[in-house]
Design an enzyme around this catalytic site. Structure first.
Site, PDB file in Angstrom:
ATOM      1  N   ASP A 117       0.998  -0.915   0.002  1.00  0.00           N
ATOM      2  CA  ASP A 117       0.270   0.039  -0.196  1.00  0.00           C
ATOM      3  C   ASP A 117       1.440   0.829  -0.202  1.00  0.00           C
ATOM      4  OD1 ASP A 117      -3.102   0.422   0.389  1.00  0.00           O
ATOM      5  OD2 ASP A 117      -2.045   1.736   1.605  1.00  0.00           O
ATOM      6  N   ASP A 244      -7.847  -7.980  -5.841  1.00  0.00           N
ATOM      7  CA  ASP A 244      -7.914  -7.008  -4.839  1.00  0.00           C
ATOM      8  C   ASP A 244      -8.361  -6.150  -5.499  1.00  0.00           C
ATOM      9  OD1 ASP A 244      -6.499  -4.171  -3.555  1.00  0.00           O
ATOM     10  OD2 ASP A 244      -4.853  -4.590  -3.220  1.00  0.00           O
ATOM     11  N   HIS A 272      -6.823  -7.025  -0.723  1.00  0.00           N
ATOM     12  CA  HIS A 272      -5.718  -5.634  -0.552  1.00  0.00           C
ATOM     13  C   HIS A 272      -5.197  -6.008   0.953  1.00  0.00           C
ATOM     14  CE1 HIS A 272      -3.651  -1.979  -1.066  1.00  0.00           C
ATOM     15  NE2 HIS A 272      -3.974  -1.904  -0.133  1.00  0.00           N
TER      16      HIS A 272
END
Length: 293
Positions: A117, A244, A272
């Site tokens: 991320d 995701d 995710h």
């Protein structure tokens, strides 16, 4: 002095499967926390939005067991680190500079950086700007931010929600981006670092920092990192969730091609926050790759 909130220690005690002791450093008047587990070559786990080092708990165990020193910083505004309350305090450059102090103060060399991320834009820039300290890259569901990529509808919905929600439901956001519900105890651990709405400025800031055009702040730095990685032949492992909705597998495949890497290994039955869905598997995969590379 920066106005900041320090999470009371008692709020972060007794978390599930998280026996690790925190270590602290003072940087620019803020107390920053990190985990430091095991001995051997350093492996640095960089979290993103809106998580903290707790995200890596099941990944760290097999990597530590394989003979590596596992470090997981809490970025300013997250986890056990102090939380500046002014949303304008947070910037891409500042996060990179603060993260770099971990490399410098602990004098880390021969490191592997594991990024996910927002940990990707930060950690991959560290790898480019501090090449002498970082030997390997592990990339999970992330990339660089150069303003050229069209963001998904799911991401725009997330950004708009964050922008209008002062008391951000952090745990709810994590639960919504897991393939399998991790359970109420785990979700409570993601909420635990935030005693009030003001402490969530960092979590609210990150989505607003993503450049949406190539001339937006941070875009040129992201492009520079991508260009450098394309010419960089350090060993790289890319892992990507099969489900995701924020950064689909096709995004991972395009990013891998853009930096001259093989397509990511697919982590099945994961969304995710693939560390929540498949943490032990990811940890074993990284440990095996590190021992063979």
């Amino acid at each position: 002095m920066t106005d900041a909130i320090r999470t009371p220690d008692e709020m972060l005690q007794g978390l599930p499967d998280f026996p690790f002791e925190p270590h602290y450093r003072e940087v620019d008047g803020l107390r920053l926390a990190h985990l430091d587990e095991g001995e051997g070559a350093p492996v640095i786990f960089m979290h993103g939005e809106p998580t903290w080092s707790f995200l890596w708990r099941e990944v760290i165990v097999p990597v530590r067991a394989a003979g590596f020193r596992c470090l997981a910083p809490d970025l300013p505004g997250f986890g056990r680190s102090d939380k500046p309350t002014d949303i304008s305090w947070y910037s891409y450059d500042r996060h990179v500079a603060m993260a770099a102090t971990l490399l410098e103060e602990l004098d880390l060399h021969g490191a592997t950086v594991v990024v996910h991320d927002w940990g990707g834009p930060i950690g991959l820039r560290l790898a480019v700007e501090h090449r002498e300290r970082i030997d390997r890259l592990v990339i999970l569901d992330t990339g660089v931010l150069n303003g050229a990529r069209k963001m998904t509808d799911a991401w725009f919905a997330f950004r708009d929600f964050v922008q209008r929600t002062e008391d951000l439901p952090v745990g709810m956001l994590v639960r919504g981006a897991c393939k399998n519900d991790p359970g109420d105890e785990v979700i409570a651990a993601y909420d635990a670092p935030y005693p009030n709405a003001a402490s969530k400025a960092g979590a609210r800031a990150f989505p607003l920092l993503i450049p949406l055009t190539t001339d937006a702040p941070g875009a040129s730095e992201g492009q520079r990192v991508q260009d450098a990685l394309r010419e960089d032949r350090r060993p790289t492992l890319m892992l990507w969730a099969d489900s995701d909705p924020i950064l689909p597998l096709s995004v991972g495949e395009r990013f891998a091609a853009s930096i001259g890497r093989e397509a990511p290994r697919v982590i099945e039955n994961a969304s995710h926050f693939l560390q929540e869905d498949q943490g032990p598997l990811i940890g074993r995969t990284i440990a095996e790759w590190l021992t063979q590379s």
